[in-house]
Enzyme design. Structure first.
Site, PDB file in Angstrom:
ATOM      1  N   SER A  87      22.568  -7.448  -6.409  1.00 22.52           N
ATOM      2  CA  SER A  87      21.165  -7.062  -6.622  1.00 22.52           C
ATOM      3  C   SER A  87      20.254  -8.289  -6.575  1.00 22.52           C
ATOM      4  O   SER A  87      19.048  -8.176  -6.770  1.00 22.52           O
ATOM      5  CB  SER A  87      21.018  -6.352  -7.973  1.00 22.52           C
ATOM      6  OG  SER A  87      21.596  -7.119  -9.006  1.00 22.52           O
ATOM      7  N   ASN A 147      24.564  -5.841 -19.789  1.00 29.70           N
ATOM      8  CA  ASN A 147      23.953  -4.524 -19.984  1.00 29.70           C
ATOM      9  C   ASN A 147      22.725  -4.568 -20.903  1.00 29.70           C
ATOM     10  O   ASN A 147      21.678  -4.002 -20.584  1.00 29.70           O
ATOM     11  CB  ASN A 147      24.985  -3.533 -20.522  1.00 29.70           C
ATOM     12  CG  ASN A 147      26.143  -3.353 -19.559  1.00 29.70           C
ATOM     13  OD1 ASN A 147      26.070  -3.790 -18.411  1.00 29.70           O
ATOM     14  ND2 ASN A 147      27.212  -2.727 -20.020  1.00 29.70           N
ATOM     15  N   THR A 157     -16.651  23.531  -4.788  1.00 27.43           N
ATOM     16  CA  THR A 157     -15.404  24.119  -5.263  1.00 27.43           C
ATOM     17  C   THR A 157     -14.847  24.810  -4.025  1.00 27.43           C
ATOM     18  O   THR A 157     -15.615  25.297  -3.179  1.00 27.43           O
ATOM     19  CB  THR A 157     -15.610  25.153  -6.392  1.00 27.43           C
ATOM     20  OG1 THR A 157     -16.396  26.221  -5.886  1.00 27.43           O
ATOM     21  CG2 THR A 157     -16.339  24.543  -7.592  1.00 27.43           C
ATOM     22  N   HIS A 158     -13.530  24.804  -3.887  1.00 29.28           N
ATOM     23  CA  HIS A 158     -12.868  25.324  -2.675  1.00 29.28           C
ATOM     24  C   HIS A 158     -13.365  24.614  -1.421  1.00 29.28           C
ATOM     25  O   HIS A 158     -13.343  25.172  -0.328  1.00 29.28           O
ATOM     26  CB  HIS A 158     -13.074  26.837  -2.517  1.00 29.28           C
ATOM     27  CG  HIS A 158     -12.833  27.622  -3.767  1.00 29.28           C
ATOM     28  ND1 HIS A 158     -11.618  28.180  -4.088  1.00 29.28           N
ATOM     29  CD2 HIS A 158     -13.660  27.906  -4.812  1.00 29.28           C
ATOM     30  CE1 HIS A 158     -11.704  28.791  -5.262  1.00 29.28           C
ATOM     31  NE2 HIS A 158     -12.932  28.633  -5.730  1.00 29.28           N
ATOM     32  N   SER A 167     -10.290   1.205  16.657  1.00 30.77           N
ATOM     33  CA  SER A 167      -9.215   1.821  17.428  1.00 30.77           C
ATOM     34  C   SER A 167      -8.892   0.928  18.614  1.00 30.77           C
ATOM     35  O   SER A 167      -9.747   0.190  19.105  1.00 30.77           O
ATOM     36  CB  SER A 167      -9.683   3.198  17.907  1.00 30.77           C
ATOM     37  OG  SER A 167      -9.013   3.559  19.084  1.00 30.77           O
ATOM     38  N   LYS A 201     -14.821   4.082  17.483  1.00 25.36           N
ATOM     39  CA  LYS A 201     -14.193   4.428  16.200  1.00 25.36           C
ATOM     40  C   LYS A 201     -14.344   3.368  15.122  1.00 25.36           C
ATOM     41  O   LYS A 201     -14.334   2.186  15.392  1.00 25.36           O
ATOM     42  CB  LYS A 201     -12.685   4.681  16.397  1.00 25.36           C
ATOM     43  CG  LYS A 201     -12.345   5.915  17.174  1.00 25.36           C
ATOM     44  CD  LYS A 201     -12.647   7.205  16.443  1.00 25.36           C
ATOM     45  CE  LYS A 201     -11.689   7.455  15.299  1.00 25.36           C
ATOM     46  NZ  LYS A 201     -10.340   7.797  15.770  1.00 25.36           N
ATOM     47  N   ASN A 255     -12.435   3.333  11.454  1.00 24.57           N
ATOM     48  CA  ASN A 255     -11.482   4.154  10.705  1.00 24.57           C
ATOM     49  C   ASN A 255     -11.355   3.754   9.234  1.00 24.57           C
ATOM     50  O   ASN A 255     -11.358   2.577   8.918  1.00 24.57           O
ATOM     51  CB  ASN A 255     -10.103   4.085  11.368  1.00 24.57           C
ATOM     52  CG  ASN A 255     -10.101   4.681  12.756  1.00 24.57           C
ATOM     53  OD1 ASN A 255     -10.853   5.616  13.035  1.00 24.57           O
ATOM     54  ND2 ASN A 255      -9.291   4.131  13.636  1.00 24.57           N
ATOM     55  N   GLU A 304      -6.885   5.820   3.616  1.00 24.82           N
ATOM     56  CA  GLU A 304      -5.757   6.533   4.229  1.00 24.82           C
ATOM     57  C   GLU A 304      -4.428   5.933   3.774  1.00 24.82           C
ATOM     58  O   GLU A 304      -3.467   6.649   3.496  1.00 24.82           O
ATOM     59  CB  GLU A 304      -5.856   6.478   5.756  1.00 24.82           C
ATOM     60  CG  GLU A 304      -6.935   7.393   6.300  1.00 24.82           C
ATOM     61  CD  GLU A 304      -7.093   7.259   7.805  1.00 24.82           C
ATOM     62  OE1 GLU A 304      -7.058   8.278   8.487  1.00 24.82           O
ATOM     63  OE2 GLU A 304      -7.252   6.123   8.301  1.00 24.82           O
ATOM     64  N   TYR A 333      26.362   2.354 -20.034  1.00 22.42           N
ATOM     65  CA  TYR A 333      25.925   1.746 -18.777  1.00 22.42           C
ATOM     66  C   TYR A 333      26.792   2.234 -17.613  1.00 22.42           C
ATOM     67  O   TYR A 333      28.007   2.347 -17.722  1.00 22.42           O
ATOM     68  CB  TYR A 333      25.998   0.213 -18.854  1.00 22.42           C
ATOM     69  CG  TYR A 333      25.557  -0.439 -17.550  1.00 22.42           C
ATOM     70  CD1 TYR A 333      24.212  -0.714 -17.310  1.00 22.42           C
ATOM     71  CD2 TYR A 333      26.480  -0.722 -16.540  1.00 22.42           C
ATOM     72  CE1 TYR A 333      23.802  -1.270 -16.106  1.00 22.42           C
ATOM     73  CE2 TYR A 333      26.075  -1.274 -15.326  1.00 22.42           C
ATOM     74  CZ  TYR A 333      24.740  -1.543 -15.118  1.00 22.42           C
ATOM     75  OH  TYR A 333      24.340  -2.088 -13.925  1.00 22.42           O
ATOM     76  N   GLN A 348      21.482   0.133 -11.764  1.00 24.82           N
ATOM     77  CA  GLN A 348      20.926  -0.980 -10.985  1.00 24.82           C
ATOM     78  C   GLN A 348      19.825  -0.477 -10.036  1.00 24.82           C
ATOM     79  O   GLN A 348      18.946  -1.227  -9.644  1.00 24.82           O
ATOM     80  CB  GLN A 348      22.045  -1.665 -10.195  1.00 24.82           C
ATOM     81  CG  GLN A 348      21.590  -2.841  -9.365  1.00 24.82           C
ATOM     82  CD  GLN A 348      22.766  -3.694  -8.905  1.00 24.82           C
ATOM     83  OE1 GLN A 348      23.343  -4.438  -9.691  1.00 24.82           O
ATOM     84  NE2 GLN A 348      23.141  -3.579  -7.649  1.00 24.82           N
ATOM     85  N   LYS A 351      15.700  -0.758 -10.493  1.00 27.90           N
ATOM     86  CA  LYS A 351      14.825  -1.902 -10.249  1.00 27.90           C
ATOM     87  C   LYS A 351      13.935  -1.767  -9.022  1.00 27.90           C
ATOM     88  O   LYS A 351      12.720  -1.981  -9.097  1.00 27.90           O
ATOM     89  CB  LYS A 351      15.651  -3.177 -10.185  1.00 27.90           C
ATOM     90  CG  LYS A 351      15.910  -3.726 -11.560  1.00 27.90           C
ATOM     91  CD  LYS A 351      17.027  -4.707 -11.562  1.00 27.90           C
ATOM     92  CE  LYS A 351      18.015  -4.392 -12.665  1.00 27.90           C
ATOM     93  NZ  LYS A 351      18.579  -3.046 -12.684  1.00 27.90           N
TER      94      LYS A 351
HETATM   95  N1  ARG Z   1      22.755  -6.142 -11.801  1.00 23.76           N
HETATM   96  C1  ARG Z   1      23.093  -5.230 -12.833  1.00 23.76           C
HETATM   97  C2  ARG Z   1      22.001  -4.169 -12.964  1.00 23.76           C
HETATM   98  O1  ARG Z   1      20.997  -4.362 -12.398  1.00 23.76           O
HETATM   99  C3  ARG Z   1      23.230  -5.964 -14.135  1.00 23.76           C
HETATM  100  C4  ARG Z   1      24.090  -5.265 -15.153  1.00 23.76           C
HETATM  101  C5  ARG Z   1      25.508  -5.254 -14.705  1.00 23.76           C
HETATM  102  N2  ARG Z   1      26.354  -4.702 -15.684  1.00 23.76           N
HETATM  103  C6  ARG Z   1      27.602  -4.326 -15.416  1.00 23.76           C
HETATM  104  N3  ARG Z   1      28.276  -3.817 -16.370  1.00 23.76           N
HETATM  105  N4  ARG Z   1      28.103  -4.418 -14.212  1.00 23.76           N
HETATM  106  O2  ARG Z   1      22.135  -3.158 -13.601  1.00 23.76           O
END
Ligand code: ARG
Length: 464
Positions: A25, A112, A157-158, A279, A285, A287, A292, A319, A324, A327
């Site tokens: 990650s 964790n 309205t509408h 455009s 144009k 835009n 948008e 956990y 993961q 994120k």
């Molecule tokens: N990169 C992991 C996450 O984002 C960190 C926690 C990992 N924990 C584990 N027991 N493998 O969740």
């Protein structure tokens, strides 16, 4: 061959390179670095405070973590995929810097509770930033509204012409949405700001840690009461994503209106060159790309909310690596909301001009004063439903005759009902139609002035 990972001793061989990439990650959680360092520093201080490590060890760890922060700020900390995640990357660097002491930092902690702490610190910070951006957005709305208390705009309205409005009143509706957004975020942050640090992997720890101590250092309001819940709860993230989704709903609705207003058919606003695009083929144009894009990006945030709900719903305690996935959903939502708020605030502040002449014409060319004719009679004792039916007929015959209500002669009015008098013309003039709606929260100019004052106080330093 011995494996290379932090947990390598139990393993005979290294991860398959594709699996290592799949598992890692670091590419995205490097965004948590700042928070990871802060969290780790608090943890190190607590270890020293409780005597689990010596004072000196604690201090050395804090300093080394500061060094990593500096390295990162100078662009010299760039862990690769082999680090797996930001937590291992920091630990690895720490060991390089201070040797065996670096290996002590993870005493009484798990990734964790660590990742949960980092994510909360990150989100707490981002929520504050978004709340400030919302306040700025509100202030721009107020600046424009103050200039347009007496500018009239058709109300719908509408998407059918309904009753004319003060333009300020229309803009203040968005102010109120943003106000709720700010309040909602403040409320969400109460549940974001709870510390899971010290929950360990899932069950707590055998060391005599002080969870309140780290919570205090990190300015958390409280600590999780249950360690299993602490490491696996992502309610706060779901709550944030739903608050973020609602913000996007509001920005998207405003965007939709701006897009309509900028069309030739409405022509209520002109887009300035700094906030419009051309455009590649049609030279005429101009835009409305900004609104948008805001409208278009809204779906991403909704999608992340949905992904998070689905990701959570089948997870056994505690956990699981699925977590993961929280994120990227959070990061992209935060970045999207911030970018959209910034763009739309600039668009409002300097990219948009209301075509007041055109707006003034627009409110005179329809039947949006019909309710006022009915109200006129009702105020003179005619039961409202009867008045309503009578005006319905007048509208029908006027349309057939190609006339507007203001074109009817006084005799014609009197013929319809003896209660009509010369003051009917004033009563149905657009300005009076707006001014007369002086009920609390209505579009009447007096109400709008009051609403503006209240709104200003809500975004002042003492407002929230
Ligand atoms: N990169 C992991 C996450 O984002 C960190 C926690 C990992 N924990 C584990 N027991 N493998 O969740």
């Amino acid at each position: 061959m011995a494996a290379q990972n932090t947990w390598s001793q139990r393993f005979e061989s290294a991860l398959h390179p594709a699996i290592a990439r799949f598992n890692a990650s670091i590419n995205f959680d490097i965004q948590l670095l700042e928070y990871d360092l802060t969290g780790s520093q608090a943890h190190a201080e607590m270890l020293a405070h409780t005597g689990i490590l010596s004072q000196e060890e604690g201090e050395q760890l804090v300093k080394a973590l500061d060094k990593i922060r500096e390295e990162y700020q100078q662009g010299n900390f760039n862990p690769g995929i082999e680090a797996e995640d930001v937590h291992f990357a920091v630990e690895r660097r720490l060991v390089e810097m201070v040797g065996d002491l670096g290996k002590k930092l993870h005493t009484a902690r798990s990734r964790n509770d660590q990742v949960g702490t980092d994510t909360r610190l990150y989100l707490r910070d981002q929520i504050e930033q978004i709340r400030n951006q919302l306040r700025e957005f509100q202030n721009v709305l107020l600046d424009i509204a103050e200039q347009h208390i007496e500018t009239l705009i058709p109300g719908y309205t509408h998407l059918q012409r309904a009753q004319p409005l003060s333009l300020a009143h229309h803009l203040l509706a968005y102010f109120q949405m943003a106000q709720r957004d700010r309040e909602r975020l403040r409320d969400v942050s109460r549940r974001v700001n709870i510390s899971p640090l010290g929950c360990g992997a899932l069950a707590g720890t055998t060391f005599p840690i002080d969870r309140h101590y780290t919570a205090k250092l990190l300015k958390f309001d409280d600590i999780y009461a249950n360690s299993l819940d602490g490491v696996s709860d992502r309610d706060f993230a779901i709550e944030f994503l739903s608050a973020a989704s609602i913000i996007m709903v509001h920005l998207s609705r405003l965007s939709e209106e701006v897009i309509l207003w900028a069309s030739e058919e409405f022509s209520f606003v002109t887009l300035k060159d700094s906030c419009a695009t051309g455009s590649s083929i049609m030279p005429q144009k101009k835009n409305p790309d900004v609104p948008e894009l805001v409208r278009g990006k809204t779906g991403r945030v909704f999608g992340h909310l949905q992904a998070m709900l689905v990701m959570m719903k089948g997870l056994p305690l505690a956990y699981n690596k699925d977590l993961q996935e929280d994120k990227e959903a959070l990061f992209d939502s935060v970045n999207t909301v911030k970018a959209c708020l910034e763009a739309i605030t600039i668009l409002l502040r300097e990219g948009l001009e209301f075509r007041t002449q055109r707006l003034a014409e627009a409110v005179t060319e329809d039947f949006s004063n019909a309710t006022d004719v009915a109200d006129y009679l009702a105020a003179r004792g005619v039961p409202f439903r009867e008045a309503y039916n009578l005006v319905g007929k007048v509208v029908k015959t006027s349309i057939a005759a190609g006339k507007l209500l203001k074109d009817l002669r006084l005799e014609e009015w009197k013929e319809l009902h003896p209660a009509f008098d010369a003051d009917i013309y004033e009563a149905i003039s657009p300005r009076q139609v707006v001014a007369a709606r002086n009920s609390y929260g209505g579009t009447g100019f007096e109400q709008v002035r009051q609403a503006l004052l209240l709104a200003r106080s809500q975004t002042s330093e003492t407002g929230y």
